[in-house]
Design a protein around this motif. Structure first.
Motif, PDB file in Angstrom:
ATOM      1  N   THR A   1      -1.811  -9.246 -19.019  1.00 55.85           N
ATOM      2  CA  THR A   1      -2.489  -9.468 -17.743  1.00 55.85           C
ATOM      3  C   THR A   1      -3.997  -9.354 -17.954  1.00 55.85           C
ATOM      4  O   THR A   1      -4.471  -8.526 -18.731  1.00 55.85           O
ATOM      5  CB  THR A   1      -2.014  -8.442 -16.704  1.00 55.85           C
ATOM      6  OG1 THR A   1      -0.601  -8.595 -16.521  1.00 55.85           O
ATOM      7  CG2 THR A   1      -2.708  -8.640 -15.365  1.00 55.85           C
ATOM      8  N   ALA A   2      -4.751 -10.192 -17.259  1.00 53.69           N
ATOM      9  CA  ALA A   2      -6.207 -10.202 -17.416  1.00 53.69           C
ATOM     10  C   ALA A   2      -6.809  -8.883 -16.923  1.00 53.69           C
ATOM     11  O   ALA A   2      -6.235  -8.181 -16.092  1.00 53.69           O
ATOM     12  CB  ALA A   2      -6.806 -11.373 -16.644  1.00 53.69           C
ATOM     13  N   LYS A   3      -8.000  -8.564 -17.456  1.00 57.92           N
ATOM     14  CA  LYS A   3      -8.710  -7.369 -17.026  1.00 57.92           C
ATOM     15  C   LYS A   3      -9.440  -7.653 -15.713  1.00 57.92           C
ATOM     16  O   LYS A   3      -9.673  -8.793 -15.346  1.00 57.92           O
ATOM     17  CB  LYS A   3      -9.704  -6.931 -18.097  1.00 57.92           C
ATOM     18  CG  LYS A   3      -9.042  -6.514 -19.414  1.00 57.92           C
ATOM     19  CD  LYS A   3     -10.083  -6.094 -20.442  1.00 57.92           C
ATOM     20  CE  LYS A   3      -9.419  -5.669 -21.747  1.00 57.92           C
ATOM     21  NZ  LYS A   3     -10.409  -5.270 -22.772  1.00 57.92           N
ATOM     22  N   GLY A   4      -9.829  -6.583 -15.048  1.00 53.36           N
ATOM     23  CA  GLY A   4     -10.593  -6.742 -13.816  1.00 53.36           C
ATOM     24  C   GLY A   4      -9.830  -6.204 -12.626  1.00 53.36           C
ATOM     25  O   GLY A   4      -8.595  -6.155 -12.608  1.00 53.36           O
ATOM     26  N   VAL A   5     -10.575  -5.800 -11.612  1.00 47.43           N
ATOM     27  CA  VAL A   5      -9.989  -5.258 -10.395  1.00 47.43           C
ATOM     28  C   VAL A   5      -9.135  -6.321  -9.710  1.00 47.43           C
ATOM     29  O   VAL A   5      -9.514  -7.487  -9.650  1.00 47.43           O
ATOM     30  CB  VAL A   5     -11.104  -4.775  -9.443  1.00 47.43           C
ATOM     31  CG1 VAL A   5     -10.501  -4.213  -8.162  1.00 47.43           C
ATOM     32  CG2 VAL A   5     -11.959  -3.720 -10.138  1.00 47.43           C
ATOM     33  N   PHE A   6      -7.960  -5.926  -9.221  1.00 51.99           N
ATOM     34  CA  PHE A   6      -7.042  -6.782  -8.479  1.00 51.99           C
ATOM     35  C   PHE A   6      -6.432  -7.897  -9.340  1.00 51.99           C
ATOM     36  O   PHE A   6      -5.996  -8.920  -8.817  1.00 51.99           O
ATOM     37  CB  PHE A   6      -7.707  -7.401  -7.242  1.00 51.99           C
ATOM     38  CG  PHE A   6      -8.404  -6.401  -6.375  1.00 51.99           C
ATOM     39  CD1 PHE A   6      -7.734  -5.280  -5.902  1.00 51.99           C
ATOM     40  CD2 PHE A   6      -9.743  -6.552  -6.046  1.00 51.99           C
ATOM     41  CE1 PHE A   6      -8.370  -4.353  -5.109  1.00 51.99           C
ATOM     42  CE2 PHE A   6     -10.389  -5.621  -5.250  1.00 51.99           C
ATOM     43  CZ  PHE A   6      -9.690  -4.512  -4.776  1.00 51.99           C
ATOM     44  N   SER A   7      -6.407  -7.734 -10.662  1.00 53.89           N
ATOM     45  CA  SER A   7      -5.785  -8.744 -11.519  1.00 53.89           C
ATOM     46  C   SER A   7      -4.276  -8.570 -11.603  1.00 53.89           C
ATOM     47  O   SER A   7      -3.564  -9.515 -11.919  1.00 53.89           O
ATOM     48  CB  SER A   7      -6.373  -8.686 -12.937  1.00 53.89           C
ATOM     49  OG  SER A   7      -7.723  -9.085 -12.933  1.00 53.89           O
ATOM     50  N   GLY A   8      -3.772  -7.355 -11.365  1.00 56.14           N
ATOM     51  CA  GLY A   8      -2.340  -7.087 -11.479  1.00 56.14           C
ATOM     52  C   GLY A   8      -1.578  -7.528 -10.247  1.00 56.14           C
ATOM     53  O   GLY A   8      -2.135  -8.087  -9.291  1.00 56.14           O
ATOM     54  N   THR A   9      -0.264  -7.278 -10.255  1.00 54.40           N
ATOM     55  CA  THR A   9       0.567  -7.677  -9.128  1.00 54.40           C
ATOM     56  C   THR A   9       1.707  -6.692  -8.932  1.00 54.40           C
ATOM     57  O   THR A   9       2.207  -6.087  -9.893  1.00 54.40           O
ATOM     58  CB  THR A   9       1.148  -9.094  -9.335  1.00 54.40           C
ATOM     59  OG1 THR A   9       1.952  -9.441  -8.205  1.00 54.40           O
ATOM     60  CG2 THR A   9       2.024  -9.163 -10.579  1.00 54.40           C
ATOM     61  N   PHE A  10       2.121  -6.523  -7.677  1.00 57.20           N
ATOM     62  CA  PHE A  10       3.306  -5.756  -7.336  1.00 57.20           C
ATOM     63  C   PHE A  10       4.538  -6.656  -7.277  1.00 57.20           C
ATOM     64  O   PHE A  10       5.653  -6.179  -7.151  1.00 57.20           O
ATOM     65  CB  PHE A  10       3.143  -5.097  -5.942  1.00 57.20           C
ATOM     66  CG  PHE A  10       2.199  -3.930  -5.921  1.00 57.20           C
ATOM     67  CD1 PHE A  10       2.657  -2.651  -6.168  1.00 57.20           C
ATOM     68  CD2 PHE A  10       0.858  -4.109  -5.645  1.00 57.20           C
ATOM     69  CE1 PHE A  10       1.799  -1.566  -6.123  1.00 57.20           C
ATOM     70  CE2 PHE A  10      -0.010  -3.033  -5.596  1.00 57.20           C
ATOM     71  CZ  PHE A  10       0.461  -1.748  -5.834  1.00 57.20           C
ATOM     72  N   ASP A  11       4.356  -7.977  -7.317  1.00 57.71           N
ATOM     73  CA  ASP A  11       5.443  -8.911  -7.058  1.00 57.71           C
ATOM     74  C   ASP A  11       6.434  -8.987  -8.220  1.00 57.71           C
ATOM     75  O   ASP A  11       6.114  -8.657  -9.355  1.00 57.71           O
ATOM     76  CB  ASP A  11       4.881 -10.314  -6.790  1.00 57.71           C
ATOM     77  CG  ASP A  11       4.032 -10.356  -5.531  1.00 57.71           C
ATOM     78  OD1 ASP A  11       4.213  -9.468  -4.691  1.00 57.71           O
ATOM     79  OD2 ASP A  11       3.198 -11.270  -5.402  1.00 57.71           O
TER      80      ASP A  11
END
Length: 705
Positions: free
Chosen positions: A537-547
């Motif tokens: 997953t890419a770096k940075g705020v809000f790059s991740g997901t709960f889905d």
């Protein structure tokens, strides 16, 4: 000490359900401020309560004067019965008019079930999604209990324990939680607290991210501090983001409205699974389209008469021509269209006809990406139908499906099957059973199947089976599926008299109970390969997901279909690397990867690497940190490691005197010649190998033996 009274209604449970229970019943209550009661045992020593359709009354006491109005009720039980819980109504003895009703209407088995209170209070509830990152340094993690209090302009959640029944708050981990509470308004600060558990209580928190709402609002708190066990830490000044709301477009006025029918012929395999579009042409030659007539689904089946409605927002003269085409997607793609009838109606009431119905008679096979255009005839005018050709079927399969002879092994569900050859060529999905039209797949039954397809397969390698769980009895005890290729379909007499289905059959063994919604694979385990899937997953705020994330890996020998990739703990965190191992059929040379996910999170995927652990081949699927939204994303494969796929051979030393050598000889290149290489390619490779032999010989001649 406050006395509470609760009235519990047990449901009827429906067909073949006993509904009631003798198990121990427990509950736990949460108020609107997040305060939680201890476990409450609804004691029934005589085992006379919780019977089918009964209403039972209990009371309990809770010593907390600050406990507010009820927000949530959790219910669970100890025992093996299934209990159908209808509703639970709570009141306080001191104020019986203030009641809190929780509607369940659910059968409770082994898991805890929870509901929010009925009525207006639940409408103000916000689901806060929390992502807590622990610093990636030695000793950063904690074994202490962590609580979070979200404080905003309209109030606070009060301290809530962050617990998802996993090993949380380890160094470098990002843990995800969900808190449901009344809307606190604009979030101003948070308070983190760690319980003192002695050794390993201190915790180094890097950040906390809070998401909620639609359009989504995000608050990012940079913590970067050590919180001592037994202490609290306040964090202010969050970074705030909010998605732009999707503004609804003002609809343009409808100038023309048509209603009609699409008639598919009753010919064998006459329906289609493809995406179908049409173009409408008026008497002045103006063409409007493409207009989606059908997206892949259940319409346009053999013998069906499907209704259609079309609205036009452009000026359009009298309807004169109609063009039909489809994209060929799906197994049953070729479509035998009988006719399309359209009538224009007034746009004011959509009931008053404008002119006569127009009939477009086709009576032909519509091939993929090969449009067919017809001119309208006033309804009732005769037209000579064409004598359409039969589709070019290339594969005929005959076989039988054996259901286990055990209680409840039969199924009423819809059953589908894929058939794959050893080259990965696929036929399907084939409908083996339609719950509305068939009484097959009963306990101990042997059902005959006959499949014809325009797709040609070389042999029978494996079958995959799935059912949708519909009907009263859904789980299916499948014993075997037996198939063989034939040149043409046999008659019923040939099947029965000549013992047709007992010779030359390829047997696919299942011998298991098939649950709904899952593909079951018959392929031999010896043909399976372990694949390592590494997701970056890419770096940075809000790059991740709960889905939930699913992948369909496609190679030149087959495809996996969509499978969920999920490890214990939280996956797809910003900057995180997640590894999975899947035992799959040998997919051959990977070609592409199709990704889909649930929910509305935006996930920024950097890349995915997939390694065949049998031969160490590795492929890169590079997404360059682009966003993956709810729709499917397709990424092509690039092979970056060839593993054991190299040419090995022998080096011959010439028979000249002193031709041998004691020197170290190295070869820095390999030559690969394709199996279908041209004569020129083979000649160039041979010349390269000859030059190598000469160089080696010269190197060896420099050393006198």
């Amino acid at each position: 000490m406050t006395e509470y009274r609760v009235s519990i209604k047990t449901g009827s449970g429906g067909f073949l359900s006993f509904a009631g229970t003798d198990d121990k019943i427990f509950c736990r209550l949460t108020d609107i401020h997040g305060r939680v009661t201890p476990k409450i045992w609804l004691k029934d020593d005589d085992k006379t309560s919780f019977e089918k359709n009964s209403v039972d009354n209990f009371r309990f006491f809770y010593d907390n004067a600050e406990f507010g109005d009820l927000l949530k009720c959790q219910v669970w039980k100890e025992g093996s019965d299934d209990w159908n819980l209808g509703t639970m109504l709570f009141t306080r003895k001191s104020n019986p008019e203030a009641s809190f009703n929780f509607t369940f209407n659910e059968t409770i088995m082994q898991k805890m079930v929870e509901r929010f209170v009925d009525g207006t209070t639940a409408n103000k509830i916000i689901s806060y999604k929390i992502a807590v990152k622990t610093a990636n340094v030695n000793g950063a993690g904690t074994d202490g209990d962590v609580t979070l209090n979200i404080i905003g302009s309209n109030g606070q959640t009060l301290p809530r324990e962050l617990d998802n029944f996993k090993n949380n708050f380890e160094a470098g981990d990002t843990d995800k939680f969900e808190i449901k509470a009344l809307n606190v308004g604009k979030i101003e600060k948070i308070v983190l607290s760690v319980a003192d558990k002695g050794i390993k209580s201190d915790w180094t928190c890097e950040s906390v991210t809070i998401r909620f709402g639609d359009p989504e609002e995000r608050y990012f708190f940079s913590v970067n501090s050590v919180i001592k066990g037994g202490n609290s830490y306040e964090v202010f000044n969050p970074t705030y983001e909010k998605d732009e709301p999707v503004k609804p477009k003002k609809p343009l006025p409808v100038l023309h409205f048509f209603r009609g029918t699409v008639e598919t012929s009753n010919k064998s395999m006459g329906g289609t699974d493809a995406n179908v579009t049409i173009h409408l042409g008026d008497k002045n030659g103006k063409l409007i389209g493409p207009i989606k007539l059908k997206e892949s689904g259940s319409a346009l089946e053999k013998g069906a008469k499907d209704p259609i409605e079309i609205s036009l927002i452009e000026p359009f003269a009298e309807l004169n021509t109609l063009q039909v085409q489809h994209d060929g997607k799906g197994v049953g793609s070729d479509w035998h269209l009988s006719q399309i009838t359209l009538t224009e109606f007034s746009v004011l009431d959509k009931k008053t006809p404008v002119g006569e119905p127009k009939v477009f008679i086709f009576n032909e096979w519509i091939k993929a990406n090969n449009p067919s255009t017809k001119t309208a005839a006033v309804k009732g005018e005769p037209e000579e139908p064409e004598d359409p050709a039969t589709p070019d079927y290339k594969t005929f399969l005959v076989g039988k499906v054996t259901t286990a002879d055990k209680y409840f092994s039969g199924t009423d569900a819809d059953v589908q099957m894929f058939v794959t050859d050893s080259n990965g060529v696929l036929i399907g999905p084939v409908d083996l059973k339609d719950a509305q039209k068939s009484k097959t797949m009963e306990r101990g039954s042997v059902d005959i199947v006959m499949i014809q397809s325009t797709v040609e397969i070389t042999d029978l390698h494996k079958v995959q089976v799935k059912h949708n769980g519909s009907g009263a009895f859904s789980n299916w005890g499948l014993k075997t599926i037996e198939l063989k290729k034939v040149k043409k379909f046999p008659t019923k007499e040939e099947i029965l008299v000549k013992n047709y289905l007992n010779t030359g059959m390829k047997v696919f063994n299942f011998n298991k109970s098939l649950e709904a919604g899952r593909w079951y694979d018959s392929g031999d385990d010896a043909d399976r390969v372990d694949y390592e899937v590494v997701v970056q997953t890419a770096k940075g705020v809000f790059s991740g997901t709960f889905d939930k994330v699913q992948f369909n890996i496609i190679g030149d020998k087959g495809k996996t279909l969509f499978q969920t990739y999920d490890n214990i703990g939280s996956d797809q965190n910003a900057g995180g690397t997640d590894k999975y191992t899947k035992r799959l059929i040998d997919l051959g040379n990977l070609q592409k990867l199709v990704i889909k996910k649930s929910g509305n999170d935006t996930w920024k995927l950097d890349n995915i690497k997939i390694t065949n652990k049998k031969n160490d081949h590795q492929w890169l699927f590079d997404n360059n940190g682009q966003e993956v939204k709810k729709q499917e994303v397709e990424i092509p494969a690039e092979q970056i490691k060839f593993g054991k796929n190299r040419i090995e051979g022998e080096v011959y030393t010439s028979d000249f005197q002193n031709a041998g050598t004691d020197a170290t000889v190295q070869c820095s290149k390999y030559w690969r010649v394709r199996a279908r290489a041209s004569a020129g390619e083979r000649e160039r490779a041979a010349r390269s190998l000859a030059r190598l032999e000469i160089l080696v010989a010269l190197a060896r001649s420099s050393k006198i033996k």
